[in-house]
Design an enzyme around this catalytic site. Structure first.
Site, PDB file in Angstrom:
ATOM      1  N   ASP A  46       0.668  -1.166   0.101  1.00 38.98           N
ATOM      2  CA  ASP A  46      -0.132   0.104   0.021  1.00 38.98           C
ATOM      3  C   ASP A  46       0.767   1.311   0.004  1.00 38.98           C
ATOM      4  OD1 ASP A  46      -1.781  -2.213   0.593  1.00 38.98           O
ATOM      5  OD2 ASP A  46      -2.674  -1.183   2.267  1.00 38.98           O
ATOM      6  N   GLU A  49     -10.613  -1.132   3.479  1.00 42.13           N
ATOM      7  CA  GLU A  49      -9.576  -0.650   3.762  1.00 42.13           C
ATOM      8  C   GLU A  49      -9.083   0.649   3.274  1.00 42.13           C
ATOM      9  OE1 GLU A  49      -6.800  -4.513   4.926  1.00 42.13           O
ATOM     10  OE2 GLU A  49      -6.887  -4.136   2.622  1.00 42.13           O
TER      11      GLU A  49
END
Length: 502
Positions: free
Chosen positions: A27, A209
């Protein structure tokens, strides 16, 4: 520090996308433009090329193409892994971390507490600060600053909210297993007050998320602002595995109200194609936006991988690239709003010495037709197509006659198609070989595609960026052919241009 540029040589290392030198990457975190430099922080495993030992890696760029890798910015330790988060420039020193005339950068990140800690299994929000422009960081001694006692409370995105009543910091985070976005406010980044929550809504096929919330002018009109809430989820994407969705609505400093929700509560599997997706491909996840970009531009970047096979992709010693940085805008269409995405960087200075390949209007007959002079492994390809009698038509990239990645249009079905079943190495994971699709409609009877082809990826921007579809591919270095194709009839190529980058 390590400069990662298009001259770095290995079979799959991208020329136009960022990848760490020799470690795992996932990420993007802490995206910010500060003092003329774009900072890309990201989840990394400093010790290996698979997920683990989560820490924040760090790279910088001045042009969003060439990136310099720096030492790990915020490292895990015996008590915590450093999960995703964001960075703000605390220009008024509301946190008190600044000294003298130096205002701090403040990272707000998720502490994923380990067994050895006093909070085993808990995820809570913590702070670190930098006084040297983001290169070295000090953890706040009173971490965590926000703890709900939850095992799945993570991924804070923080921004400064301005209103007639004053300003404050707003945090957007998730209770991942509950498909819930939670909103908090603070005046000093240390003490946080719960404002509201949003969700479940639309896609809930996997944990939520990496949220983000930002305003955009509709059709470029600064007097007509809407707020965009993005939420990534895994699994549950439109073509399986990881993906990101978005909602458009209003935010009043306390509550986000969506005007584009299709299903409240848990998703309706039959309506997956009606939801608004950041990208329809298999390999665009955890996308978030940069803070403080000049001229009010909203720039986003995503992790170019999919949790189904992320640890298995055949790259070494690095694993996973980032997507291109994209500029996003908001367009009104059919009584609603749609994000439009374009590559943000100016790629022209990185074009190779090979002349561009151009082709005017021609009929594409049934079969596959190699374009002599168009071959390459790193390219930007722009083409316009008009349907004829073919059931499918388009382009094959990174081909060798027998293999290649097929990118086409099925006009009767209203689908954009990327077929990577013959794209090179596909057998490293059972779910990788795939045909992935996105809905697409002709504009004035034709289709326009812009493709960014790199050594291990294809990013498709269709109809001016209204539809995007991103895929990893792993072709042989010798697979460089570009071909036109049609199935079951004919189509018209209106124009095609190919720019080579390596």
């Amino acid at each position: 520090m390590i400069a990662v540029t298009s001259t770095t040589a290995d079979t799959f290392r991208p020329a136009l996308h960022y990848a760490a030198r020799n470690t795992w990457l996932n990420d993007p975190n802490g995206l910010i433009h500060h003092e003329g430099v774009y900072h890309l922080y990201y989840q990394t495993n400093p010790l290996d090329s698979v997920w683990g030992n989560m820490s924040w890696g760090h790279a910088t760029s001045t042009d969003l193409v060439t990136w310099t890798e720096h030492p790990v910015a915020i490292a895990c330790d015996a008590e915590e892994d450093i999960f995703s988060g964001s960075i703000v420039f605390d220009r008024h020193n509301t946190s008190g971390f600044g000294t003298g005339s130096t205002a701090p950068l403040v990272a707000v990140y998720t502490s994923a507490y380990k067994t050895a800690s006093a909070r085993p299994g808990i995820q809570a929000q913590s702070l670190a600060y930098s006084l040297d422009g983001g290169y070295t960081w000090t953890k706040h001694p009173s971490n965590p600053v926000l703890n709900r006692g939850s095992a799945d409370f993570r991924d804070p995105k923080v921004f400064r909210y301005e209103s007639d009543a004053g300003s404050c910091w707003v945090m957007v985070a998730v209770e991942a297993q509950d498909f819930e976005v939670v909103f908090y406010k603070s005046h000093d980044l240390k003490d946080w007050e719960l404002l509201s929550s949003f969700g479940p809504a639309n896609a809930t096929g996997g944990v939520w998320e990496c949220p983000d919330l930002f305003p955009l002018p509709v059709d470029g009109d600064p007097e007509n602002l809407k707020w965009v809430l993005t939420v990534n989820l895994n699994p549950g994407g439109p073509n399986d595995g990881s993906a990101g969705q978005y909602f458009v609505g209003d935010f009043d400093g306390t509550t986000f109200t969506s005007a584009t929700t299709v299903t409240n509560g848990l998703q309706d599997p039959d309506r997956l194609g009606e939801y608004q997706w950041l990208d329809w491909g298999r390999d665009y996840y955890a996308a978030v936006s940069f803070s403080d970009v000049p001229d009010g531009r909203r720039l986003m970047i995503g992790w170019m991988n999919n949790w189904q096979y992320a640890n298995k992709i055949p790259t070494s010693p690095w694993r996973s690239p980032m997507s291109l940085v994209r500029e996003v805008s908001l367009r009104s269409t059919d009584g609603s709003w749609r994000l439009v995405q374009q590559a943000a960087a100016n790629l022209a200075p990185y074009a190779g010495q090979t002349p561009s390949f151009n082709l005017g209007a021609v009929e594409i007959s049934h079969g596959q037709h190699v374009l002599d002079g168009a071959a390459g492994s790193v390219q930007r390809i722009e083409l316009a197509l008009t349907p004829g009698t073919a059931e499918e038509f388009g382009l094959v990239v990174r081909g060798d006659g027998a293999q290649g990645t097929r990118i086409g249009i099925r006009p009767t079905e209203g689908l954009l198609v990327v077929d990577r079943r013959e794209s090179g190495q596909t057998d490293f994971h059972e779910s990788f070989a795939s045909i992935d699709t996105a809905p697409i409609q002709a504009t004035d009877g034709s289709y326009e595609l812009a493709l960014c082809v790199d050594r291990c990826s294809v990013e498709v921007f269709a109809q001016g960026g209204q539809v995007t579809l991103t895929e990893l591919i792993f072709p042989a270095a010798t697979s460089t052919e570009v071909s036109l194709y049609a199935i079951g009839g004919t189509a018209i190529l209106n124009s095609l241009s190919v720019t080579q980058f390596a």
